[in-house]
Design a protein around this motif. Structure first.
Motif, PDB file in Angstrom:
ATOM      1  N   GLU A   1       0.827  -1.209   0.000  1.00  0.00           N
ATOM      2  CA  GLU A   1       0.000   0.000   0.000  1.00  0.00           C
ATOM      3  C   GLU A   1       0.864   1.263   0.000  1.00  0.00           C
ATOM      4  OE1 GLU A   1      -3.632   0.343  -0.146  1.00  0.00           O
ATOM      5  OE2 GLU A   1      -2.876  -1.467  -1.106  1.00  0.00           O
TER       6      GLU A   1
ATOM      7  N   GLU B   1      -4.934   0.853  -9.735  1.00  0.00           N
ATOM      8  CA  GLU B   1      -5.595  -0.371 -10.182  1.00  0.00           C
ATOM      9  C   GLU B   1      -4.862  -1.620  -9.711  1.00  0.00           C
ATOM     10  OE1 GLU B   1      -5.670   0.322 -14.335  1.00  0.00           O
ATOM     11  OE2 GLU B   1      -7.018   2.023 -14.099  1.00  0.00           O
TER      12      GLU B   1
ATOM     13  N   GLY C   1      -3.915  -2.484  -6.478  1.00  0.00           N
ATOM     14  CA  GLY C   1      -3.894  -2.494  -5.010  1.00  0.00           C
ATOM     15  C   GLY C   1      -3.788  -3.906  -4.476  1.00  0.00           C
TER      16      GLY C   1
ATOM     17  N   MET D   1      -6.046  -5.947  -3.799  1.00  0.00           N
ATOM     18  CA  MET D   1      -6.942  -6.926  -4.401  1.00  0.00           C
ATOM     19  C   MET D   1      -6.211  -7.685  -5.499  1.00  0.00           C
ATOM     20  SD  MET D   1      -9.521  -6.910  -2.576  1.00  0.00           S
ATOM     21  CE  MET D   1     -10.791  -7.938  -3.288  1.00  0.00           C
ATOM     22  N   LYS D   2      -5.310  -6.984  -6.169  1.00  0.00           N
ATOM     23  CA  LYS D   2      -4.480  -7.638  -7.188  1.00  0.00           C
ATOM     24  C   LYS D   2      -3.536  -8.643  -6.520  1.00  0.00           C
ATOM     25  CE  LYS D   2      -3.306  -7.645 -11.630  1.00  0.00           C
ATOM     26  NZ  LYS D   2      -4.289  -7.922 -12.675  1.00  0.00           N
TER      27      LYS D   2
ATOM     28  N   ASP E   1     -16.585  -5.335   4.226  1.00  0.00           N
ATOM     29  CA  ASP E   1     -17.776  -5.340   3.379  1.00  0.00           C
ATOM     30  C   ASP E   1     -19.051  -5.349   4.201  1.00  0.00           C
ATOM     31  OD1 ASP E   1     -16.425  -5.606   0.709  1.00  0.00           O
ATOM     32  OD2 ASP E   1     -15.539  -7.247   1.830  1.00  0.00           O
TER      33      ASP E   1
ATOM     34  N   GLN F   1     -19.215  -7.579  -2.254  1.00  0.00           N
ATOM     35  CA  GLN F   1     -19.013  -6.369  -3.050  1.00  0.00           C
ATOM     36  C   GLN F   1     -19.810  -6.419  -4.342  1.00  0.00           C
ATOM     37  OE1 GLN F   1     -14.881  -5.803  -3.894  1.00  0.00           O
ATOM     38  NE2 GLN F   1     -14.344  -5.606  -1.754  1.00  0.00           N
TER      39      GLN F   1
ATOM     40  N   ASP G   1     -16.525  -0.149  -4.563  1.00  0.00           N
ATOM     41  CA  ASP G   1     -15.481   0.866  -4.663  1.00  0.00           C
ATOM     42  C   ASP G   1     -14.307   0.508  -3.744  1.00  0.00           C
ATOM     43  OD1 ASP G   1     -15.431   4.015  -5.589  1.00  0.00           O
ATOM     44  OD2 ASP G   1     -14.168   3.601  -3.854  1.00  0.00           O
ATOM     45  N   THR G   2     -13.077   0.699  -4.263  1.00  0.00           N
ATOM     46  CA  THR G   2     -11.926   0.288  -3.458  1.00  0.00           C
ATOM     47  C   THR G   2     -11.739   1.180  -2.234  1.00  0.00           C
ATOM     48  OG1 THR G   2     -10.612   1.528  -5.020  1.00  0.00           O
ATOM     49  CG2 THR G   2     -10.521  -0.859  -5.194  1.00  0.00           C
TER      50      THR G   2
ATOM     51  N   VAL H   1     -12.742  -0.573   0.874  1.00  0.00           N
ATOM     52  CA  VAL H   1     -11.824  -1.586   1.366  1.00  0.00           C
ATOM     53  C   VAL H   1     -10.669  -0.921   2.110  1.00  0.00           C
ATOM     54  CG1 VAL H   1     -10.628  -3.694   0.735  1.00  0.00           C
ATOM     55  CG2 VAL H   1     -12.409  -2.810  -0.738  1.00  0.00           C
ATOM     56  N   LEU H   2     -10.255   0.226   1.588  1.00  0.00           N
ATOM     57  CA  LEU H   2      -9.160   0.946   2.221  1.00  0.00           C
ATOM     58  C   LEU H   2      -9.549   1.396   3.633  1.00  0.00           C
ATOM     59  CD1 LEU H   2      -6.353   1.625   1.230  1.00  0.00           C
ATOM     60  CD2 LEU H   2      -7.159   3.925   0.777  1.00  0.00           C
TER      61      LEU H   2
END
Lengths: 382, 383, 262
Positions: A172, A294, A296, A298-299, B41, B191, B307-308, B311-312
């Motif tokens: 991050e 894109e 982050g 999650m990738k 979530d 999500q 939306d990310t 999650v952040l």
């Protein structure tokens, strides 16, 4: 110390002789890559070409992560951070490099880097741009490896979930720092006028790094993917790789058997980060841009999922999982908005039904070997 | 000075929300030793449920209440059809499956859990009608916020309960990595199903103002808003309630026992499964409360479910749990406030675009210097 | 000839508990010494101190004149002292062969580049490791189970695999932590022969923790007895059997403390 040497293994060291056999694998990979690019690419069309490149890139990432998560048993969930870092470095190298060398950021490669060339042999296979592209990817890999070293250090103190959280945090931080970088310099005159050092901070900020010349083709993804597989395979078949595996199995026992656990753990991070950085280079030059936003965590999870689904430490498993998990969402495109829901459900069901992954800790060929042995007798030695 | 006070206030009010979310992470980690990545979530679900119920109750811009939002129908249909279906499956197909496929076939359907879930869902629907009634009557109108909060907490509690029973429980003995991946799977599922047209859709929304947000007082040039006071007050009240629940009730002691040593706790006659279910319900309800308070404070921040940014937010709450000492309830509260203050002071006095970096740098420093967190206890491996 | 392994006055405490105090032992090349004592006497802690898992609060450990204090476990192994574990710690998911080959790792020279390119004698080195491991496994009667996962071996085989693994590091001193635990009488008899055998074949100096008095009294030349972290007796098996302090420690007296800390 003298006595120790006398007790060490008998060696036959014809120092630094590279046997042709050792290069054979590389030649085979190269041949496959060229053939795929020359004949399969034009035959399958753009869409499948893209999916196949995606598969190649994901194999690079999943297999490299296997070295950390699968072999060494360290739990990294920040792999996309290395990918991002390497991708930015590679993209900046080709973009600014092209600007400085040829005064514009365009494609200067040969047919091996061209997705549009009708025939591979219509012009030169490689061009000056390719050199820049490969140099960029390697540089990206090296920078990522440096970051991997830094991320690997906490692994000396932290275990399990705590290490995972740190890797995630590092990923991050890399993302945010890249997103906070200065705007991309686009005018050739400005670039030439600037100190090259200043350009390293001009990485596009929140907009991402764009207008990257496109070099990634099936040739390169297969070549890089093949090399990653080769390195991972040779590592696993070697004393060094077994030392990594022993850390996963039992760190205390590994240390007691003389494995330098701290060094090996950091080494695993460095190797994995290097290939992740290279993979990031491929990614950036496939899309023509790279945006940290894109890529982050999650990738990162995508790659962790591939490793676990393949079976911890199984190279063939991770490869197969990378293929399946790249193709699956494509197949599900027909059901558009349900795509990710189905994907998520499949993931959950998979974990319930086959928790050890596709191949468990073993390789595909290890599962087959007992069968062949039974058929042909136990002549072959391990 | 004004800037300082303003930052302090923002930091505390957002920090208390982080703390509420962090509690869910920390309680689940304390008991099951895994990072519940789907927790953020649940927080999102809480925020969207609040919005959706508010619309349903009549707080639309146009003034006309939505008669029945589609998600309500969905929940009712799912619970009323799927419930009996699962029950039949459990009675007929499951024993046969288990004998042929081995012990991995889920035990998750066991017990009266289907009935519990169904009753729960119907009560929630009843509460939605209560919210409509309070909205319609002039004198009870201010109470609607409370009803919506209860619905959000109850709804998310139900979701947490179902997730635990269906996805995590069958994995009790599995490697932790598998549970983690399942959690990621659940997270993706929540999500993306939240984005479906008949649930919350893909558009960002604006939360209606349930109460007039007027300043109560002005101190040194800083307005102290009603929403902030009520929000922080609710968060603190919930934390006190949890503190009481965990440290002063029978159930709380059972939770502590399970978190200390699951196997021994079960030998001592504690129904471990029930305690775990309860922990999920409790954590999810707190996350829902955080979601409700979040959209109350920042009505425009109701971004699309996948939306990310969400999650952040969840991730920072998780960092708060780690910084405070994961598994430690008071640590999570402390960590939440700490992270909130750090973030807002970093933004106000250092470079604002690095707002997420501060949090993660703190995380890494804390883990390296004191891996067990501010209030956690260190553990040593026996050779 | 002077002592190979000298342990002088080492001790460690955990919190307030003095787990081991003033432990001293001197072993000459080729010695086979037993370390016995009731449960919780601190025997395994001594092993952990010797192999660097714990660092002693005081005292000196030296092997062949080299001080081992402050070294990491892998350095001590490299210096020539290897061990087995009381609660078997094999690399369970890996094959029997790999378990032994891993222990050969510290005597290898190939670095990362040689591993990846398979250059600089790396292939020969791999072959040497494998041969060496196969030889060892043959000695331990595990030659026909090399491909099995270590965790699938019967208990006795796992114990013997641990010894084989420890031997693969080319130790001068071997520390065996309850090698006979969980074995049946027949296996125990075979184990005695095996320990004598490998001691001769590999010119080993062995320190052995064991609860089975039959094994200890039969094969050890000298015995050290530990109780509550302190040495209470030292001598030949015959002397130890007659020593009143030892008998008391094992049998206890009417007012003996009932609870011992682990």
């Amino acid at each position: 110390m003298l006595r120790m040497k006398a007790r060490s293994l008998e060696l036959s060291p014809p120092a630094w002789t590279i046997l042709p056999r050792n290069l054979l694998a590389l030649v085979v990979i190269l041949a496959i890559a060229i053939m795929m690019h020359a004949w399969v690419r034009p035959a399958v069309g753009n869409y499948y070409n893209r999916v196949m490149m995606d598969v190649g890139i994901n194999i690079v990432l999943a297999v490299s992560l296997t070295i950390v998560n699968g072999f060494t048993g360290q739990f990294s969930i920040g792999h996309a951070g290395f990918m991002t870092l390497g991708g930015y470095v590679a993209a900046a190298t080709t973009y600014y490099g092209s600007q400085l060398l040829w005064s514009k950021a365009a494609f200067f490669g040969g047919t091996l880097s061209s997705n549009t060339a009708e025939s591979v042999f219509s012009a030169g296979l490689l061009g000056g741009g390719d050199l820049l592209f490969v140099a960029g990817c390697v540089l990206g890999g090296c920078i990522a490896a440096g970051a991997g070293y830094v991320v690997g250090l906490p692994s000396l103190r932290l275990r399990g979930d705590y290490l995972a959280i740190v890797t995630l945090g590092f990923g991050e931080i890399i993302r945010v720092l890249l997103q906070a970088s200065g705007p991309q310099v686009t005018r050739t005159a400005d670039i030439a006028a600037k100190n090259p050092f200043e350009l390293t901070t001009a990485l596009g900020g929140a907009l991402g790094f764009t207008r990257v010349p496109i070099y990634t083709t099936q040739f390169w993804t297969i070549l890089f993917g093949g090399v990653t597989l080769l390195v991972a395979y040779r590592l696993k078949q070697s004393s060094m790789g077994r030392a990594l595996l022993s850390i996963r199995e039992d760190e205390v026992a590994a240390e007691a058997m003389g494995v330098k656990t701290t060094r090996m753990k950091v080494l695993a991070f460095v190797i994995a980060a290097f290939f992740a950085g290279m993979g990031g280079g491929l990614y950036a030059h496939q899309l023509g841009q790279i945006n940290a936003g894109e890529l982050g965590f999650m990738k990162s999870f995508d790659f962790v999922i591939m490793v676990v689904l393949g079976g911890m430490g199984s190279i063939s498993g991770a490869t197969l999982a990378a293929i399946v998990l790249t193709v699956l969402p494509e197949l599900l495109r027909g059901v558009a908005e349900y795509r990710m829901i189905v994907y998520a459900l499949l993931l959950i069901v998979m974990m319930l039904v086959r928790p050890q992954g596709l191949f468990g800790v073993r390789e595909a060929w290890e599962l087959i070997r007992p069968l062949t042995r039974r058929m042909f007798g136990s002549g072959a030695k391990a | 000075m004004t800037k300082f006070l303003q930052t302090l206030m923002d930091g505390i009010s957002i920090g208390s929300l982080y703390a509420l979310i962090a509690l869910g992470y920390t309680m689940v980690y304390g008991i099951l030793r895994f990072i519940n990545f789907a927790h953020s979530d649940i927080f999102v679900l809480g925020a969207w449920l609040s919005f959706s119920v508010a619309l349903c109750a009549g707080w639309t811009a146009s003034g006309a209440p939505l008669l029945f939002p589609t998600w309500l129908w969905t929940v009712l249909i799912v619970v009323s059809v799927l419930g009996p279906l699962l029950y039949v499956v459990e009675r007929t197909a499951l024993p046969a499956l288990r004998s042929s496929l081995g012990p991995r076939v889920p035990h998750a359907l066991a017990g009266g859990f289907v009935v519990t879930a169904a009753v729960w869902a119907w009560v929630l629907v009843g509460l939605v009608f209560l919210a409509r009634a309070t909205t319609a009557s002039a004198s009870f109108r201010p109470l609607t916020g409370v009803v919506i909060l209860v619905i959000a907490m109850g709804g998310c509690g139900l979701a947490g309960y179902l997730i635990e029973r269906l996805a995590y429980k069958p994995l009790r003995a599995a490697p932790r990595l598998n549970v983690l991946i399942t959690a990621i799977g659940i997270s993706l599922f929540l999500q993306n199903s939240g984005q479906l047209k008949f649930l919350f859709g893909t558009q960002p929304q604006k939360m209606p103002e349930l109460m007039e947000n007027k300043p109560l007082a002005v101190v040194a040039g800083v307005a102290i808003n009603r929403v902030d006071v009520i929000g922080a007050g609710t968060a603190v009240a919930l934390m006190f309630a949890l503190e009481w629940l965990v440290f002063h009730t029978r159930l709380g002691r059972a939770m502590q026992a399970v978190s200390y040593n699951t196997r021994v706790a079960s030998l001592m006659g504690i129904d471990v499964d029930r305690v775990i279910s309860f922990t999920f319900v409790l954590g999810s309800a707190l996350a829902a409360a955080a979601g409700f308070l979040f959209v109350m404070k920042l009505p425009g921040a109701l971004r699309q479910p996948a939306d990310t940014g969400w999650v952040l937010l969840g991730l920072k709450a998780f960092v708060a749990a780690v910084v405070g000492g994961i598994g430690n309830i008071r640590g999570a509260m402390l960590g939440g406030l700490f992270i909130g203050l750090l973030e807002y002071f970093g933004v106000a006095y250092l470079r604002p675009e690095l707002r997420d970096v501060y949090v993660f740098v703190l995380l890494i420093i804390v883990l390296l210097v004191r891996p067990s967190g501010l209030l956690g206890k260190a553990t040593v491996e026996k050779v | 000839m002077s002592a190979l392994l000298t342990v002088d006055n080492i001790g460690i405490s955990f919190g307030g508990l003095k787990a081991v105090q003033a432990f001293a032992v001197e072993m000459r090349a080729g010695d086979l010494r037993g370390l016995i004592g009731p449960n919780g006497a601190g025997k395994t802690t001594v092993f952990n101190l010797l192999t660097g898992v714990y660092q002693p609060n005081q005292g000196i450990i030296s092997l062949g004149g080299r001080r081992l204090n402050g070294l990491a476990p892998h350095q001590i192994t490299a210096a020539g002292m290897s061990r087995t574990f009381q609660n078997i710690r094999l690399f369970g998911d890996l094959s029997v062969l790999d378990n032994v080959r891993i222990a050969c790792h510290l005597r290898t020279r190939s670095g990362l580049s040689a591993t990846i390119t398979r250059a600089g004698g790396q292939i020969g080195e791999e072959r040497a490791i494998t041969e060496r491991a196969m030889e060892l496994l043959a000695i331990f009667g595990l030659g026909d189970r090399v491909d099995e996962q270590a965790r699938n071996l019967p208990y006795g085989d796992q114990r013997r695999l641990e010894i084989a693994r420890a031997l693969a590091t080319f130790p001068k001193v071997l520390l065996l932590d309850e090698p006979a635990a969980g074995m049946n009488p027949q296996e125990k008899r075979a184990l005695r022969e095996l320990i004598r055998d490998i001691r001769r074949k590999f010119e080993l100096t062995i320190l052995l923790i064991e609860h089975d008095m039959g094994v200890v009294m039969d094969i050890c030349e000298r015995i050290t007895v530990l109780d509550y972290g302190q040495i209470i007796a030292e001598g030949t098996p015959a002397e130890i059997q007659k020593n009143p302090a030892v008998i008391e420690a094992y049998l206890g007296t009417a007012d003996a403390p009932g609870v011992r800390k682990e």
